[in-house]
Scaffold this motif. Structure first.
Motif, PDB file in Angstrom:
ATOM      1  N   VAL A 190       0.860  -1.185   0.000  1.00 40.58           N
ATOM      2  CA  VAL A 190       0.000   0.000   0.000  1.00 40.58           C
ATOM      3  C   VAL A 190       0.897   1.236   0.000  1.00 40.58           C
ATOM      4  CG1 VAL A 190      -1.846   1.226   1.181  1.00 40.58           C
ATOM      5  CG2 VAL A 190      -1.741  -1.280   1.288  1.00 40.58           C
ATOM      6  N   ASP A 191       0.778   2.017  -1.067  1.00 45.10           N
ATOM      7  CA  ASP A 191       1.570   3.232  -1.244  1.00 45.10           C
ATOM      8  C   ASP A 191       0.658   4.433  -1.048  1.00 45.10           C
ATOM      9  OD1 ASP A 191       3.741   4.851  -1.794  1.00 45.10           O
ATOM     10  OD2 ASP A 191       3.537   4.674  -3.964  1.00 45.10           O
ATOM     11  N   ASP A 192       0.808   5.094   0.074  1.00 46.92           N
ATOM     12  CA  ASP A 192      -0.066   6.211   0.429  1.00 46.92           C
ATOM     13  C   ASP A 192       0.291   7.450  -0.386  1.00 46.92           C
ATOM     14  OD1 ASP A 192      -1.602   8.166   1.647  1.00 46.92           O
ATOM     15  OD2 ASP A 192      -1.246   7.386   3.654  1.00 46.92           O
ATOM     16  N   PRO A 193      -0.674   8.010  -1.136  1.00 44.36           N
ATOM     17  CA  PRO A 193      -0.375   9.198  -1.932  1.00 44.36           C
ATOM     18  C   PRO A 193       0.062  10.404  -1.092  1.00 44.36           C
ATOM     19  CG  PRO A 193      -2.624   8.425  -2.364  1.00 44.36           C
ATOM     20  CD  PRO A 193      -2.038   7.546  -1.311  1.00 44.36           C
ATOM     21  N   ALA A 194      -0.286  10.419   0.196  1.00 43.95           N
ATOM     22  CA  ALA A 194       0.135  11.519   1.063  1.00 43.95           C
ATOM     23  C   ALA A 194       1.641  11.470   1.328  1.00 43.95           C
ATOM     24  CB  ALA A 194      -0.633  11.482   2.375  1.00 43.95           C
ATOM     25  N   ALA A 195       2.235  10.288   1.235  1.00 42.66           N
ATOM     26  CA  ALA A 195       3.679  10.106   1.435  1.00 42.66           C
ATOM     27  C   ALA A 195       4.145   8.996   0.496  1.00 42.66           C
ATOM     28  CB  ALA A 195       3.973   9.749   2.880  1.00 42.66           C
ATOM     29  N   PRO A 196       4.118   9.266  -0.821  1.00 40.43           N
ATOM     30  CA  PRO A 196       4.408   8.190  -1.780  1.00 40.43           C
ATOM     31  C   PRO A 196       5.856   7.700  -1.717  1.00 40.43           C
ATOM     32  CG  PRO A 196       4.231  10.304  -2.906  1.00 40.43           C
ATOM     33  CD  PRO A 196       3.864  10.538  -1.464  1.00 40.43           C
ATOM     34  N   ALA A 197       5.997   6.428  -2.001  1.00 44.59           N
ATOM     35  CA  ALA A 197       7.333   5.833  -2.074  1.00 44.59           C
ATOM     36  C   ALA A 197       8.026   6.353  -3.330  1.00 44.59           C
ATOM     37  CB  ALA A 197       7.227   4.314  -2.115  1.00 44.59           C
ATOM     38  N   PRO A 198       9.329   6.587  -3.251  1.00 43.02           N
ATOM     39  CA  PRO A 198      10.066   7.026  -4.442  1.00 43.02           C
ATOM     40  C   PRO A 198      10.045   5.947  -5.524  1.00 43.02           C
ATOM     41  CG  PRO A 198      11.394   7.283  -2.447  1.00 43.02           C
ATOM     42  CD  PRO A 198      10.168   6.512  -2.071  1.00 43.02           C
ATOM     43  N   PRO A 199      10.127   6.345  -6.791  1.00 39.27           N
ATOM     44  CA  PRO A 199      10.132   5.363  -7.885  1.00 39.27           C
ATOM     45  C   PRO A 199      11.192   4.275  -7.724  1.00 39.27           C
ATOM     46  CG  PRO A 199       9.847   7.566  -8.775  1.00 39.27           C
ATOM     47  CD  PRO A 199      10.132   7.721  -7.301  1.00 39.27           C
ATOM     48  N   ALA A 200      12.360   4.618  -7.223  1.00 34.75           N
ATOM     49  CA  ALA A 200      13.410   3.604  -7.045  1.00 34.75           C
ATOM     50  C   ALA A 200      12.982   2.536  -6.042  1.00 34.75           C
ATOM     51  CB  ALA A 200      14.713   4.268  -6.593  1.00 34.75           C
ATOM     52  N   THR A 201      12.265   2.935  -5.009  1.00 38.99           N
ATOM     53  CA  THR A 201      11.758   1.974  -4.021  1.00 38.99           C
ATOM     54  C   THR A 201      10.768   1.027  -4.682  1.00 38.99           C
ATOM     55  OG1 THR A 201      12.074   3.498  -2.185  1.00 38.99           O
ATOM     56  CG2 THR A 201      10.442   1.747  -1.878  1.00 38.99           C
ATOM     57  N   LEU A 202       9.875   1.569  -5.482  1.00 34.17           N
ATOM     58  CA  LEU A 202       8.884   0.731  -6.175  1.00 34.17           C
ATOM     59  C   LEU A 202       9.566  -0.220  -7.155  1.00 34.17           C
ATOM     60  CD1 LEU A 202       6.130   3.420  -6.773  1.00 34.17           C
ATOM     61  CD2 LEU A 202       6.297   1.754  -4.906  1.00 34.17           C
ATOM     62  N   GLN A 203      10.613   0.238  -7.811  1.00 36.39           N
ATOM     63  CA  GLN A 203      11.359  -0.636  -8.726  1.00 36.39           C
ATOM     64  C   GLN A 203      12.016  -1.782  -7.973  1.00 36.39           C
ATOM     65  OE1 GLN A 203      13.968   2.192 -10.574  1.00 36.39           O
ATOM     66  NE2 GLN A 203      12.483   2.730 -12.176  1.00 36.39           N
ATOM     67  N   ARG A 204      12.580  -1.497  -6.803  1.00 32.90           N
ATOM     68  CA  ARG A 204      13.206  -2.568  -6.006  1.00 32.90           C
ATOM     69  C   ARG A 204      12.166  -3.578  -5.522  1.00 32.90           C
ATOM     70  NH1 ARG A 204      16.625   1.783  -4.643  1.00 32.90           N
ATOM     71  NH2 ARG A 204      15.429   2.381  -2.800  1.00 32.90           N
ATOM     72  N   ILE A 205      10.984  -3.104  -5.182  1.00 34.62           N
ATOM     73  CA  ILE A 205       9.917  -4.018  -4.764  1.00 34.62           C
ATOM     74  C   ILE A 205       9.539  -4.930  -5.919  1.00 34.62           C
ATOM     75  CG2 ILE A 205       7.455  -4.113  -4.179  1.00 34.62           C
ATOM     76  CD1 ILE A 205       8.024  -1.591  -2.418  1.00 34.62           C
ATOM     77  N   LYS A 206       9.340  -4.353  -7.091  1.00 37.41           N
ATOM     78  CA  LYS A 206       8.944  -5.157  -8.258  1.00 37.41           C
ATOM     79  C   LYS A 206      10.049  -6.138  -8.662  1.00 37.41           C
ATOM     80  CE  LYS A 206       4.766  -4.425  -9.461  1.00 37.41           C
ATOM     81  NZ  LYS A 206       3.840  -5.537  -9.322  1.00 37.41           N
ATOM     82  N   ALA A 207      11.301  -5.763  -8.449  1.00 41.40           N
ATOM     83  CA  ALA A 207      12.403  -6.678  -8.749  1.00 41.40           C
ATOM     84  C   ALA A 207      12.423  -7.841  -7.754  1.00 41.40           C
ATOM     85  CB  ALA A 207      13.732  -5.928  -8.713  1.00 41.40           C
ATOM     86  N   ALA A 208      12.127  -7.559  -6.498  1.00 43.40           N
ATOM     87  CA  ALA A 208      12.178  -8.598  -5.458  1.00 43.40           C
ATOM     88  C   ALA A 208      10.944  -9.488  -5.463  1.00 43.40           C
ATOM     89  CB  ALA A 208      12.335  -7.947  -4.084  1.00 43.40           C
ATOM     90  N   VAL A 209       9.778  -8.892  -5.743  1.00 45.54           N
ATOM     91  CA  VAL A 209       8.506  -9.620  -5.712  1.00 45.54           C
ATOM     92  C   VAL A 209       7.705  -9.179  -6.944  1.00 45.54           C
ATOM     93  CG1 VAL A 209       6.522 -10.285  -4.294  1.00 45.54           C
ATOM     94  CG2 VAL A 209       8.606  -9.463  -3.192  1.00 45.54           C
ATOM     95  N   PRO A 210       8.049  -9.715  -8.125  1.00 38.77           N
ATOM     96  CA  PRO A 210       7.466  -9.217  -9.368  1.00 38.77           C
ATOM     97  C   PRO A 210       5.945  -9.284  -9.454  1.00 38.77           C
ATOM     98  CG  PRO A 210       9.298 -10.702  -9.829  1.00 38.77           C
ATOM     99  CD  PRO A 210       9.036 -10.759  -8.353  1.00 38.77           C
ATOM    100  N   ASP A 211       5.336 -10.249  -8.792  1.00 39.21           N
ATOM    101  CA  ASP A 211       3.879 -10.386  -8.898  1.00 39.21           C
ATOM    102  C   ASP A 211       3.128  -9.641  -7.799  1.00 39.21           C
ATOM    103  OD1 ASP A 211       4.800 -12.081  -6.911  1.00 39.21           O
ATOM    104  OD2 ASP A 211       3.283 -13.598  -7.281  1.00 39.21           O
ATOM    105  N   ALA A 212       3.837  -8.907  -6.961  1.00 39.39           N
ATOM    106  CA  ALA A 212       3.176  -8.137  -5.903  1.00 39.39           C
ATOM    107  C   ALA A 212       2.352  -7.009  -6.519  1.00 39.39           C
ATOM    108  CB  ALA A 212       4.203  -7.564  -4.943  1.00 39.39           C
TER     109      ALA A 212
END
Length: 124
Positions: free
Chosen positions: A82-104
Motif C-alpha cells: 500500500v503506497d499512500d499518496p500523502a507520502a508516496p514511495a520514491p520510484p526507485a523503491t517501487l522498482q526494487r519491490i517489483k524486482a524482489a517480488v514481481p507479482d506483488a
C-alpha cells in the motif's frame, strides 16, 4: 478474506489494521517490529493476503515479502503493498519491490477493497 498487516511503525499499526478491516478484510495478524515474526506468523496463520504499508521502512517490507515469496508455502500468497499518496514511495523503491517480488500488487489505500474483491478466496 483474511489479511495479515505489516507496517513498521508501531504507533500507527492499529490505524492501518482498521483501514484493512474497513476495506472488507478480517485482520488475523499484524506486526510492526520483527521481520522473523512476520515470516513465522504468516506461515502459521495462513492469511489470504499479506498487506504491507510502504509509508515506513519500505525496504523492511520488501525483504519480508521476498522471504515469504521464496518459501514453498508462500509462493501463491497474494502480496499487496500500500503506497499512500500523502507520502508516496520514491520510484526507485517501487522498482526494487517489483524486482524482489514481481507479482506483488502496489496500489493506493483507497483501492484495498477493489483488490480484496479480486483476490478473495472462492466461497465454500
Amino acid at each position: 478474506m483474511r489479511a495479515f498487516v505489516l507496517h513498521w511503525d508501531p504507533p500507527t499499526l492499529a490505524e492501518k489494521g482498521l483501514a484493512v478491516r474497513d476495506a472488507g478484510a478480517d485482520v488475523v495478524g499484524a506486526e510492526a517490529t520483527d521481520g522473523r515474526r512476520v515470516y513465522d506468523e504468516v506461515r502459521k496463520l495462513a492469511p489470504d493476503v499479506l498487506v504491507i504499508w510502504l509509508a515506513w521502512k519500505p525496504s523492511h517490507g520488501r525483504v519480508a515479502a521476498a522471504a515469504i515469496r521464496s518459501a514453498s508455502w508462500g509462493r501463491k500468497l497474494p502480496i499487496l503493498f500500500v503506497d499512500d499518496p500523502a507520502a508516496p514511495a520514491p520510484p526507485a523503491t517501487l522498482q526494487r519491490i517489483k524486482a524482489a517480488v514481481p507479482d506483488a500488487i502496489v496500489d493506493r489505500p483507497d483501492r484495498l477493497a477493489f483488490w480484496f474483491g479480486r483476490i478473495a478466496p472462492p466461497a465454500p
